[in-house]
Design an enzyme around this catalytic site. Structure first.
Site, mmCIF file in Angstrom:
data_model
loop_
_atom_site.group_PDB
_atom_site.id
_atom_site.type_symbol
_atom_site.label_atom_id
_atom_site.label_comp_id
_atom_site.label_asym_id
_atom_site.label_seq_id
_atom_site.Cartn_x
_atom_site.Cartn_y
_atom_site.Cartn_z
ATOM 1 N N GLY A 8 0.809 -1.205 0.000
ATOM 2 C CA GLY A 8 0.000 0.000 0.000
ATOM 3 C C GLY A 8 0.847 1.262 0.000
ATOM 4 O O GLY A 8 0.586 2.189 -0.735
ATOM 5 N N GLY B 52 1.894 -6.734 4.126
ATOM 6 C CA GLY B 52 3.177 -7.189 3.608
ATOM 7 C C GLY B 52 4.302 -6.947 4.587
ATOM 8 O O GLY B 52 5.464 -7.235 4.307
ATOM 9 N N THR B 53 3.956 -6.430 5.766
ATOM 10 C CA THR B 53 4.972 -6.012 6.726
ATOM 11 C C THR B 53 5.353 -7.092 7.716
ATOM 12 O O THR B 53 6.373 -6.982 8.385
ATOM 13 C CB THR B 53 4.445 -4.806 7.515
ATOM 14 O OG1 THR B 53 3.156 -5.157 8.036
ATOM 15 C CG2 THR B 53 4.299 -3.597 6.619
ATOM 16 N N ILE C 158 13.247 -4.886 18.365
ATOM 17 C CA ILE C 158 12.766 -5.403 17.091
ATOM 18 C C ILE C 158 12.119 -6.759 17.374
ATOM 19 O O ILE C 158 12.753 -7.657 17.923
ATOM 20 C CB ILE C 158 13.933 -5.539 16.082
ATOM 21 C CG1 ILE C 158 14.628 -4.177 15.895
ATOM 22 C CG2 ILE C 158 13.430 -6.091 14.754
ATOM 23 C CD1 ILE C 158 13.729 -3.040 15.441
ATOM 24 N N LYS D 215 13.906 -10.559 10.962
ATOM 25 C CA LYS D 215 13.850 -10.774 9.519
ATOM 26 C C LYS D 215 12.873 -9.799 8.867
ATOM 27 O O LYS D 215 13.204 -9.109 7.898
ATOM 28 C CB LYS D 215 13.422 -12.221 9.254
ATOM 29 C CG LYS D 215 13.809 -12.746 7.905
ATOM 30 C CD LYS D 215 13.633 -14.267 7.894
ATOM 31 C CE LYS D 215 13.985 -14.826 6.533
ATOM 32 N NZ LYS D 215 13.854 -16.292 6.526
ATOM 33 N N GLN E 161 11.751 -4.580 6.206
ATOM 34 C CA GLN E 161 11.089 -3.276 6.147
ATOM 35 C C GLN E 161 12.095 -2.156 5.855
ATOM 36 O O GLN E 161 11.861 -1.291 5.019
ATOM 37 C CB GLN E 161 10.379 -2.977 7.476
ATOM 38 C CG GLN E 161 9.051 -3.653 7.615
ATOM 39 C CD GLN E 161 8.051 -3.118 6.621
ATOM 40 O OE1 GLN E 161 7.676 -1.953 6.643
ATOM 41 N NE2 GLN E 161 7.640 -3.952 5.692
ATOM 42 N N GLY F 244 7.739 1.628 15.838
ATOM 43 C CA GLY F 244 7.445 1.163 14.476
ATOM 44 C C GLY F 244 8.645 1.319 13.561
ATOM 45 O O GLY F 244 9.530 2.129 13.800
ATOM 46 N N GLY G 34 8.144 0.876 9.820
ATOM 47 C CA GLY G 34 7.705 0.847 8.422
ATOM 48 C C GLY G 34 8.231 1.997 7.589
ATOM 49 O O GLY G 34 8.432 1.857 6.394
ATOM 50 N N GLU G 35 8.435 3.145 8.157
ATOM 51 C CA GLU G 35 8.725 4.330 7.346
ATOM 52 C C GLU G 35 10.129 4.880 7.543
ATOM 53 O O GLU G 35 10.692 5.506 6.647
ATOM 54 C CB GLU G 35 7.712 5.451 7.641
ATOM 55 C CG GLU G 35 6.476 4.879 8.235
ATOM 56 C CD GLU G 35 5.121 5.455 7.876
ATOM 57 O OE1 GLU G 35 5.008 6.319 7.006
ATOM 58 O OE2 GLU G 35 4.170 4.992 8.493
#
Lengths: 749, 323
Positions: A235, A465-466, A632, A636, A641, A705, A707-708
């Site tokens: 996304g 997908g994360t 974390i 993996k 990410q 987080g 992801g970004e």
């Protein structure tokens, strides 16, 4: 596969949904095998600013297989999303077919529904639309200058005066063009009505929000709408909110009394499902001769669409990243005939860091100071964006710099431009800081322990997908000792217990406590049953004291005795002749905690480029990312990410740009051949290092987080490396060969 | 996509008689049919034709069937050893999946990637003669600086054809009037006032094979392609060089440029500037200047002139440096 128990948290666990994905069993939106599906194909505007004068469907209607042609002239308007239910949000506030106005190129103006996709596509190409065309506003210069107070205004100290009197100054303007998300799986929806109940098979980052928005625009009770999205072909922010095709699918399915599938073709992925907006950002830095920042002024102009106010908050990161007493930040919007922008991986911070971290590099060069030394000199020991400043919940950026310096070999860097060589190529080394704000929301999770020895966890969040599926299984396994292959995780269904949207890198921090509490509740139910069930080895007669029990390795046992002394938990259930026992928990951040500290992840990114001046060729040759994101949970998936984000950053710096034709607002490169994303050949071996300091402010697992943040500093680090190699400062992304040929760069803004 | 008749050709003669658009790998034709840019009434599938052989010619040289796939040709032992420029050009084009489909004949006829040609909502003289050119005043960064006209500046996209230009290939065809052998240099047309006419093929004429002449011993060749990303993109500028050096002296050189011309661009000017002269960077630079002397930049593609020169200089350096 990791071992159950505590060691599974933080292990490098292969994703549990991996086999389904690589074997093709995973069902993406249009893969759901519904009977009797009809296909909707949109007719999109080919002009950027117009009124629809007429729509002639006479030819198309007579074509084989055509069931219906919907447009504003024959369709009752949808309601606008109320955006009320817990901040529900649609991609565009204007529902499709609301009126006869065309606000951007590639706007849906009709939908042809037919028995097959091919029939619908064929007929869609025969729908004749006549427009009263006006000149579209496509370039920044086409729009009237911003009026009224800025959309964002921030001020501390006296930045005007401090900048004016600063002995060393940088004052430059940076531009990032429109970037388009382009996930592999295009936006798609199958809508199926069963009387007044609607099921939507979708690809989304938020099944719950999707459900709310569709309920709002259709005027249907919330419980009558269900959204299913077990897998999402990525996304990147583009699928946070439902877009027009979802509403069209629902409308069309109602009209033809059949399930209707609508997919956004790749060309319209560039127009009607959001993008990262262009930003033009002036950055002023004032410093003392020894590199202390005394003033920062960050002024942003950003286009939004004609129908929505979307603010890409670029200045927030400027207000918190460095210690500086005097700071102003302003952001203005202009309106263009381009679709509504939407968050794209790292919204606000990613575009905001490019000018900030570029300007810091420019300042370091002017001061003849090492760029890391400059950053350390201005290290923010607290979050100064708040008044009074707040302490960080956990910050180890200094260690990120240090680790990066050692792993990258930064001490060998000769700051002289063009001074470092490898064969015939000139090497450039650059770095930048990265950050992302850490957040946590509310989630409800249900965990079920089954009599066959398996477990099931469910929640109306989704795995985009994360690795979210796997994290659920890891926590259940940690708490129960049940191995991963006996744990089923069910996500992506809005009828499940309420879960968060997958956005802002908050899902992991949000769901971890809820999974833990729900698992504990399920375990407690089993332990309770163990003492109350005749035939159980732990059965306590009425009046007798029940033994204190625990569960580990999948076994119920006396708390102070080893697990092997107990029995498999399923034995309790079978003895009691019940199928399963559930635990459910809802967890939320503690509101009392919220304003005490500031929570951010941090990182340092180091890039190497190799420049072959003879043929003006630049390649990215090394990329190291050091991240401080708390604990974390899955090494993996976490590494994946970060590395994926770095690839995206290479695209942002070196390749990506959506190019609009100023004549009609068409994105000219609206396909995968002409819109350049990094190929494997553009990506060197990537390295990611986590400095792991648990941040227990957010949750008991200490995870923020990830992801970004991996994207945040890549573009400025690469652009700084390019300067180090070539002496050319690229202030308009992406880098193009024109930059190093001294030629005019195509600048369509 | 317009409805069309589909048939399979059983013989070369049958194909020529069929009066349809030939379908080989389909990587251009099918793509453009989906976009309604090409709307043939009849498509004649020539995949059954026995044209997929690569054979050594008796007197030296190579005969390449029109249906030989790009990937097969690129990896053919003789091509790799003796015609490196061709193998390199093929492997720099498209993606492995596309190369597995794309054919030799089809690639020679590959259509431009011009944004405006590919969108039927735009005026385009190549697609619809007389409608105008949207590129000249449009976003023309990828367009041609050589061979353009007031009616069209679309770049020829092929890499393979650029290498074949430098190899002095000959195109062999079968038409209603019989067989023809056309020097590749004479095969392509510049747009002029008729950009829809891209080559000298007559209606129904089928490319059957391509021949490459034998190269003299000691000849070296190389293809260099420059672009924004490392793979899967058309050239901004490319250079194909086939050269034989004796001592320092350039005995014979053939030069073609890609990404900059409205056709695969053979540069006789650059060749003349080099033959009989020493292989020095100074001479290379002079040849590159000669190659681009007639270049006419548009608003956004001026950089291609310098980029093409650098591609050529580097390729000459690579092919003439002594080991």
């Amino acid at each position: 596969m990791g071992t159950p128990g505590n060691s599974i948290i933080g292990a490098a666990v292969s994703r549990i949904d991996g086999p389904a994905k690589v074997s093709g069993k995973a069902q993406y939106a249009l893969d759901h095998p519904l009977d009797n599906v009809a296909y909707g194909v949109g007719v999109a505007s080919t002009v950027g600013n117009a009124r629809i004068a007429s729509i002639d469907t006479s030819t198309a209607e007579r074509m084989p297989g055509v069931l219906a042609i919907l447009h504003h002239g024959n369709t009752e308007p949808l309601f606008r999303p109320a955006e009320q239910l817990e901040h529900s949000r649609a991609g565009e506030i204007r529902p499709p077919f609301e009126d006869d106005q065309v606000y951007y190129y590639g706007q849906f103006v009709a939908l042809v529904v037919a028995n097959t996709f091919e029939q619908a596509k064929d007929a869609a190409s025969r729908v004749q639309i006549h427009y009263d065309v006006s000149k579209p506003a496509v370039l920044l210069s086409d729009a009237p200058p911003p009026q009224g107070p800025p959309r964002i205004h921030y001020s501390r100290g006296d930045a005007d005066q401090a900048f004016e009197s600063a002995p060393v100054k940088i004052d430059e303007t940076y531009v990032i063009p429109v970037e388009t998300h382009n996930p592999m799986e295009m936006h798609a929806t199958i809508a199926a009505w069963d009387r007044d109940k609607l099921t939507l098979y979708a690809t989304t980052q938020g099944v719950v929000n999707y459900q709310k928005v569709l309920s709002e625009v259709l005027g249907t009770p919330l419980e009558n709408v269900n959204v299913i999205s077990p897998f999402c072909g990525s996304g990147f922010g583009g699928k946070l909110f439902p877009w027009p095709q979802s509403m069209l699918a629902a409308l069309a399915a109602k009209r033809v009394h059949r399930p209707v599938a609508v997919q956004v073709p790749r060309s319209l992925m560039f127009t009607t499902v959001g993008h990262r907006p262009l930003t033009q950002q002036r950055m002023r830095l004032g410093a003392t001769e020894d590199g202390k920042l005394v003033a920062i002024q960050h002024d942003v102009v950003q286009p939004t669409s004609m129908v929505d106010v979307y603010v890409e908050g670029c200045t927030g990161v400027t207000t918190m990243l460095y210690d500086c007493a005097n700071l102003t930040a302003n952001q203005q919007l202009v309106r263009l005939n381009i679709g509504t922008p939407t968050p794209m991986r790292g919204p606000g911070i990613v575009p905001g860091l490019f000018p900030l971290e570029s300007a810091m590099d420019e300042l370091a060069i002017q001061l003849k100071m090492d760029p890391i030394e400059l950053r350390l000199k201005n290290y923010a020991e607290q979050d100064e964006s708040y008044s009074p400043p707040r302490p960080w919940s956990s910050k180890h950026l200094r260690e990120c710099y240090q680790t990066g310096v050692e792993r990258f070999g930064w001490s060998k860097r000769n700051p002289q431009v063009g001074s470092m060589r490898s064969g015939n190529e000139i090497l450039g080394w650059g770095m930048a800081s990265s950050t992302w704000h850490a957040g946590r929301g509310s989630a409800t999770v249900r965990v079920r322990l089954n009599a066959d020895g398996t477990a099931r966890a469910s929640c109306a969040t989704q795995d985009i997908g994360t690795g979210t599926y796997t994290i659920f299984a890891q926590v259940v396994s940690q708490k129960t000792g049940i191995p991963l292959d006996k744990i089923q995780v069910v996500l992506g269904d809005s009828s499940l217990p309420n879960g968060p949207t997958s956005g802002g890198s908050t899902t992991t921090a949000t769901v971890l406590p809820a999974i833990a509490r729900a698992t504990e509740a399920a375990i407690n139910s089993v332990l309770d049953a163990a003492t109350r069930t005749p035939g159980s080895p732990f059965f306590a007669q009425e009046g007798a004291t029940a033994p204190k029990l625990a569960m580990a390795n999948g076994r119920v046992h006396i708390a102070d005795q080893p697990p092997a002394s107990g029995v498999p938990f399923e034995q309790i259930l079978t003895t009691r002749r019940i199928a399963a026992l559930d635990g459910e928990a809802r967890t939320s951040p503690d509101p009392a905690d919220e304003h005490k500290v500031s929570s951010h992840s941090f990182g340092a990114q180091f890039m190497e480029v190799a420049w072959d001046p003879g043929i003006a060729r630049l390649r990215v040759t090394r990329a190291l990312t050091v991240i401080d994101a708390g604990s974390i949970i899955n090494k993996k998936a976490g590494t994946n990410q970060i590395l994926g984000a770095v690839v995206m950053g290479i695209g942002m710096a070196m390749l990506e740009e959506t190019i609009y034709d100023p004549r009609n607002a068409k994105p000219l490169n609206n396909n995968f051949a002409d819109y350049l994303v990094a190929t494997n050949a553009d990506v060197p071996e990537l390295e990611c290092v986590f400095v792991e300091y648990p941040d227990y402010h957010l949750n008991e697992y200490g995870a923020r987080g990830i992801g970004e943040i991996g994207l945040a500093g890549v573009a400025p680090a690469l652009i700084n490396a390019i300067h180090h190699a070539t002496g050319v400062r690229v202030r308009r992304l992406p880098f193009r060969v024109e930059d190093v040929l001294g030629a005019e760069k195509a600048t369509v803004i | 996509m317009q409805t069309f008749r589909y048939s399979q050709a059983r013989s070369v003669e049958g194909a020529v008689r069929s009066s349809g658009t030939f379908l080989a790998g389909g990587t251009t034709l099918v793509d453009l049919m989906k976009l309604d840019v090409l709307q043939p009434n009849a498509v004649v599938d020539i995949n059954p034709l026995p044209l997929a052989q690569v054979e050594a010619l008796p007197g030296g040289g190579l005969r390449i069937g029109a249906m030989v796939r790009n990937s097969d040709l690129a990896n053919h032992a003789t091509v790799r050893e003796q015609y490196a420029v061709l193998s390199e050009a093929l492997l720099s084009g498209a993606s492995p999946q596309l190369r597995n489909m794309a054919t030799t004949g089809g690639n020679l006829l590959q259509k431009t990637r011009c944004y405006y040609y590919r969108d039927t909502n735009y005026a385009c003289n190549k697609r619809q003669p007389g409608s105008g050119c949207s590129a000249i005043d449009g976003y023309n960064r990828i367009h041609a600086v050589l061979g353009g006209s007031a009616d069209c500046v679309a770049t020829h996209p092929s890499d393979m054809a650029v290498a074949m230009m430098a190899l002095e290939a000959t195109v062999h065809t079968q038409g209603a009037q019989g067989q023809r052998a056309i020097a590749l240099d004479q095969f392509y047309l510049v747009p002029g006032m008729t950009p829809d006419k891209e080559n000298v093929l007559l209606p129904g004429e089928l490319i059957t094979h391509v021949t490459l002449p034998a190269l003299a011993a000691g000849t070296r060749s190389h293809y260099l392609k420059l672009r924004d990303r490392a793979q899967y993109e058309f050239a901004l500028a490319s250079a194909a060089v086939v050269v034989r050096v004796s001592g320092r002296r350039i005995e014979r050189v053939r030069i073609a440029l890609g990404g900059v011309g409205t056709k695969p661009w053979r540069s006789a000017e650059a060749e003349r500037a080099l033959e009989g002269r020493d292989a020095t960077t100074e001479n290379f630079r002079r040849a590159a200047d000669a190659a681009m002397a007639d270049a006419k930049p548009l608003r956004y593609n001026g950089f291609k002139i310098e980029l093409a020169k650098r591609a050529l200089v580097r390729t000459l350096e690579t092919t003439t440096q002594t080991a």
